[in-house]
Design an enzyme around this catalytic site. Structure first.
Site, PDB file in Angstrom:
ATOM      1  N   SER A  40     -32.876   9.985 -34.186  1.00  0.00           N
ATOM      2  CA  SER A  40     -32.127  11.205 -34.508  1.00  0.00           C
ATOM      3  C   SER A  40     -30.729  10.784 -34.953  1.00  0.00           C
ATOM      4  O   SER A  40     -29.725  11.136 -34.359  1.00  0.00           O
ATOM      5  CB  SER A  40     -32.061  12.133 -33.295  1.00  0.00           C
ATOM      6  OG  SER A  40     -31.361  11.532 -32.227  1.00  0.00           O
ATOM      7  N   HIS A 144     -37.687  12.418 -30.292  1.00  0.00           N
ATOM      8  CA  HIS A 144     -38.136  11.250 -29.516  1.00  0.00           C
ATOM      9  C   HIS A 144     -39.549  11.378 -28.969  1.00  0.00           C
ATOM     10  O   HIS A 144     -40.079  10.453 -28.382  1.00  0.00           O
ATOM     11  CB  HIS A 144     -37.166  10.972 -28.355  1.00  0.00           C
ATOM     12  CG  HIS A 144     -35.816  10.522 -28.831  1.00  0.00           C
ATOM     13  ND1 HIS A 144     -34.721  10.452 -28.011  1.00  0.00           N
ATOM     14  CD2 HIS A 144     -35.387  10.119 -30.050  1.00  0.00           C
ATOM     15  CE1 HIS A 144     -33.666  10.017 -28.702  1.00  0.00           C
ATOM     16  NE2 HIS A 144     -34.047   9.824 -29.939  1.00  0.00           N
ATOM     17  N   GLU A 153     -32.877  15.546 -24.671  1.00  0.00           N
ATOM     18  CA  GLU A 153     -32.793  14.750 -23.439  1.00  0.00           C
ATOM     19  C   GLU A 153     -32.283  15.570 -22.265  1.00  0.00           C
ATOM     20  O   GLU A 153     -31.232  16.193 -22.359  1.00  0.00           O
ATOM     21  CB  GLU A 153     -31.839  13.555 -23.639  1.00  0.00           C
ATOM     22  CG  GLU A 153     -32.277  12.621 -24.750  1.00  0.00           C
ATOM     23  CD  GLU A 153     -31.195  11.611 -25.156  1.00  0.00           C
ATOM     24  OE1 GLU A 153     -30.305  11.299 -24.337  1.00  0.00           O
ATOM     25  OE2 GLU A 153     -31.240  11.158 -26.314  1.00  0.00           O
ATOM     26  N   GLU A 194     -37.513   6.870 -25.289  1.00  0.00           N
ATOM     27  CA  GLU A 194     -36.560   6.301 -24.334  1.00  0.00           C
ATOM     28  C   GLU A 194     -37.117   6.248 -22.920  1.00  0.00           C
ATOM     29  O   GLU A 194     -36.383   6.033 -21.968  1.00  0.00           O
ATOM     30  CB  GLU A 194     -35.250   7.109 -24.365  1.00  0.00           C
ATOM     31  CG  GLU A 194     -34.512   6.968 -25.700  1.00  0.00           C
ATOM     32  CD  GLU A 194     -33.184   7.707 -25.738  1.00  0.00           C
ATOM     33  OE1 GLU A 194     -32.864   8.430 -24.777  1.00  0.00           O
ATOM     34  OE2 GLU A 194     -32.468   7.552 -26.742  1.00  0.00           O
ATOM     35  N   ASP A 230     -28.636  15.988 -23.688  1.00  0.00           N
ATOM     36  CA  ASP A 230     -28.336  15.756 -25.094  1.00  0.00           C
ATOM     37  C   ASP A 230     -29.164  16.770 -25.880  1.00  0.00           C
ATOM     38  O   ASP A 230     -30.384  16.623 -25.989  1.00  0.00           O
ATOM     39  CB  ASP A 230     -28.692  14.323 -25.529  1.00  0.00           C
ATOM     40  CG  ASP A 230     -28.313  14.067 -26.992  1.00  0.00           C
ATOM     41  OD1 ASP A 230     -27.800  15.006 -27.654  1.00  0.00           O
ATOM     42  OD2 ASP A 230     -28.538  12.938 -27.474  1.00  0.00           O
ATOM     43  N   GLU A 273     -24.174  16.812 -24.581  1.00  0.00           N
ATOM     44  CA  GLU A 273     -23.962  16.071 -25.826  1.00  0.00           C
ATOM     45  C   GLU A 273     -24.545  16.840 -27.012  1.00  0.00           C
ATOM     46  O   GLU A 273     -25.604  17.459 -26.905  1.00  0.00           O
ATOM     47  CB  GLU A 273     -24.664  14.712 -25.678  1.00  0.00           C
ATOM     48  CG  GLU A 273     -24.584  13.802 -26.886  1.00  0.00           C
ATOM     49  CD  GLU A 273     -25.336  12.491 -26.616  1.00  0.00           C
ATOM     50  OE1 GLU A 273     -25.338  12.018 -25.457  1.00  0.00           O
ATOM     51  OE2 GLU A 273     -25.939  11.965 -27.564  1.00  0.00           O
ATOM     52  N   ASP A 300     -21.842  13.036 -30.429  1.00  0.00           N
ATOM     53  CA  ASP A 300     -22.586  11.847 -30.853  1.00  0.00           C
ATOM     54  C   ASP A 300     -22.697  11.894 -32.379  1.00  0.00           C
ATOM     55  O   ASP A 300     -21.906  11.250 -33.091  1.00  0.00           O
ATOM     56  CB  ASP A 300     -23.953  11.848 -30.159  1.00  0.00           C
ATOM     57  CG  ASP A 300     -24.916  10.791 -30.692  1.00  0.00           C
ATOM     58  OD1 ASP A 300     -24.482   9.876 -31.419  1.00  0.00           O
ATOM     59  OD2 ASP A 300     -26.128  10.876 -30.391  1.00  0.00           O
ATOM     60  N   LYS A 325     -21.628   4.229 -29.917  1.00  0.00           N
ATOM     61  CA  LYS A 325     -22.793   3.400 -30.222  1.00  0.00           C
ATOM     62  C   LYS A 325     -22.341   2.402 -31.282  1.00  0.00           C
ATOM     63  O   LYS A 325     -22.118   2.795 -32.436  1.00  0.00           O
ATOM     64  CB  LYS A 325     -23.913   4.264 -30.804  1.00  0.00           C
ATOM     65  CG  LYS A 325     -24.503   5.303 -29.861  1.00  0.00           C
ATOM     66  CD  LYS A 325     -25.380   6.286 -30.645  1.00  0.00           C
ATOM     67  CE  LYS A 325     -26.295   7.092 -29.734  1.00  0.00           C
ATOM     68  NZ  LYS A 325     -26.962   8.205 -30.477  1.00  0.00           N
ATOM     69  N   HIS A 353     -26.965   3.542 -25.567  1.00  0.00           N
ATOM     70  CA  HIS A 353     -28.092   2.890 -26.254  1.00  0.00           C
ATOM     71  C   HIS A 353     -28.555   3.740 -27.444  1.00  0.00           C
ATOM     72  O   HIS A 353     -27.989   4.799 -27.711  1.00  0.00           O
ATOM     73  CB  HIS A 353     -29.253   2.700 -25.268  1.00  0.00           C
ATOM     74  CG  HIS A 353     -29.878   3.986 -24.778  1.00  0.00           C
ATOM     75  ND1 HIS A 353     -31.081   4.031 -24.123  1.00  0.00           N
ATOM     76  CD2 HIS A 353     -29.448   5.288 -24.841  1.00  0.00           C
ATOM     77  CE1 HIS A 353     -31.386   5.281 -23.817  1.00  0.00           C
ATOM     78  NE2 HIS A 353     -30.407   6.053 -24.232  1.00  0.00           N
ATOM     79  N   LYS A 376     -25.107   5.775 -21.196  1.00  0.00           N
ATOM     80  CA  LYS A 376     -26.424   6.371 -21.419  1.00  0.00           C
ATOM     81  C   LYS A 376     -27.369   5.254 -21.809  1.00  0.00           C
ATOM     82  O   LYS A 376     -27.215   4.650 -22.872  1.00  0.00           O
ATOM     83  CB  LYS A 376     -26.300   7.382 -22.568  1.00  0.00           C
ATOM     84  CG  LYS A 376     -27.068   8.655 -22.335  1.00  0.00           C
ATOM     85  CD  LYS A 376     -26.794   9.693 -23.389  1.00  0.00           C
ATOM     86  CE  LYS A 376     -27.490   9.394 -24.678  1.00  0.00           C
ATOM     87  NZ  LYS A 376     -27.773  10.602 -25.475  1.00  0.00           N
TER      88      LYS A 376
END
Ligand code: PGA
Ligand code: ZN
Length: 398
Positions: A40, A144, A153, A194, A230, A273, A300, A325, A353, A376
């Protein structure tokens, strides 16, 4: 002095090729690092090229500017050489994947020369001894996992943990408790990229499942565990119709702000997030006004570890936290600049990550070096536990 830079293709956790770099120095220092990869991804991220192309271009353009030219301990020098070799704003020539792998490998080679752990090299001799609270992805969907939650998430945040080690085990306990709750409710579920459970349930049901799992894990560990999200709202945003598309409804930007503010209150969220899409600075600012005193509103895809986008967010009051990141921007120096700008303006920098990962542990060191409040990096799965177990070792040895 850097004497040798080697690049190769290795596998990431999704089974895709990624770039691994090795840096050797004249004094015998050695560092190895690999680039992660997002699914994403934000529209404004630095460019990841196919691994083979990125390697070929980096060998042609970057390696000659590094070998015999720069010191591994001079991180700014290494990263400036990478930028000069690439010549673009977004690493579209050598690929941000080659750039970040080399940048991180150089840092590791320097720490090897120093005989100091990487977090010490990056954080300096006088850093404090603060450790991040790991945010553990326990239920997820979005990009994901297929046929799972709309929200990408659902995160466990063991804020009451007395140590990183106990926090890491607490997140695993929540992850395990989610498994039990799903089994009791007769909801079969595989796992997403994840390692989070990816049941075919509504977001409302996922909140109930995670809340129940957190209650049980709290009883087990004896300290407070909160919930975070998230939303990854860019993935739901339909620019044409101007609404967020959920499985069962649509929401305008204002409705999305109301919805997420309600979630923060209803579930006592400690972290949210990407609650709005990556161009909606105004929506981020509205939400931050409403809940920023009691939760981290983290950008993010909004900020993509980029100081220009972060500065705009600071100017507009959008969010109070940035996700960092290194591969979104291409070098460790750029990632540190983002952390510094954040800190100078009262924003919390959370290290993260990607959904596609390797055994590389650099982000664990980066989180300790920068005294990040959160990291994270998932809850389970080898590429995730590589970082979590490294945090346990760092805490023990520090
Ligand atoms: P990505 O997802 O690595 O697939 O971009 C992680 C995130 O959105 O935080
Ligand atoms: Zn995200």
């Amino acid at each position: 002095l850097v004497t040798d830079v080697r690049l190769r293709r290795v596998l990431d956790s999704r089974g895709n090729p990624t770039v691994e770099a090795e840096v050797t120095t004249e004094s015998g220092g050695f560092g190895r690092a690999a680039a992660p990869s997002g699914a994403s991804t934000g529209e404004y991220e630095a460019i990841e090229r196919p691994a083979e192309e990125a390697i070929a271009k980096a060998r042609e353009l970057a390696v000659p500017r590094l070998e015999g030219q720069v010191y591994a301990g001079d991180q700014r020098g290494v990263d400036a050489a990478l930028r000069a070799a690439d010549g673009t704003e977004n690493f579209s020539e050598i690929g941000a994947n080659s750039a970040v792998a080399i940048s991180m490998a150089a840092a590791k080679a320097a720490s090897d020369v120093l005989g100091a752990p990487l977090y010490q090299h990056l954080g300096g001799a006088f850093r404090g001894d603060e450790y991040p609270t790991p945010l553990g992805n326990v239920v997820g969907g979005g990009e994901h996992a297929a046929d799972a939650t709309d929200i990408q998430e659902f995160l466990a945040a063991p804020v009451g943990a007395p140590s990183v080690t106990e926090a890491v085990f607490a997140n695993a306990a929540v992850h395990g408790a989610v498994h039990d709750v799903l089994a009791e409710r007769d909801l079969p579920a595989g796992k997403g990229d994840e390692g989070a459970w990816a049941p075919s349930v509504s977001d409302a049901e996922a909140f109930a499942i995670v809340a129940e799992a957190i209650d049980r894990a709290e009883d087990e560990v004896g300290f407070e565990i909160r919930m975070g999200l998230d939303v990854a709202a860019s993935e739901m945003w339909d620019a044409e119709s101007g609404v967020y598309e959920y499985s069962d409804t649509t929401r305008t930007s204002e409705e999305q702000v109301d919805y997420v503010a309600g979630l923060v209150d209803d579930h006592d969220l400690v972290y949210v997030e990407d609650p709005l899409e990556e161009d909606d600075f105004e929506g981020f600012a509205d939400l931050t006004d409403r809940v920023g005193d009691r939760t981290l509103v983290c950008g993010d895809d909004l900020f993509v570890t980029n100081v220009e986008r972060l500065q705009r967010g600071i100017d507009e009051g959008a969010g109070n936290s940035i996700l960092v990141k290194p591969n979104q921007i291409g070098t460790l120096s750029d990632a540190f600049d983002a952390v510094e700008l954040a800190r100078d303006n009262g924003y919390d920098a959370v290290i993260s990550h990607r959904s596609g990962e390797t055994e590389d542990t650099t982000i664990a060191h980066l989180a300790v070096a920068t005294a990040a409040p959160f990291i994270k990096t998932g809850a389970v799965g080898g590429e995730r536990t590589a970082k979590l177990n490294e945090l346990i070792r760092i805490e023990e040895n520090a």
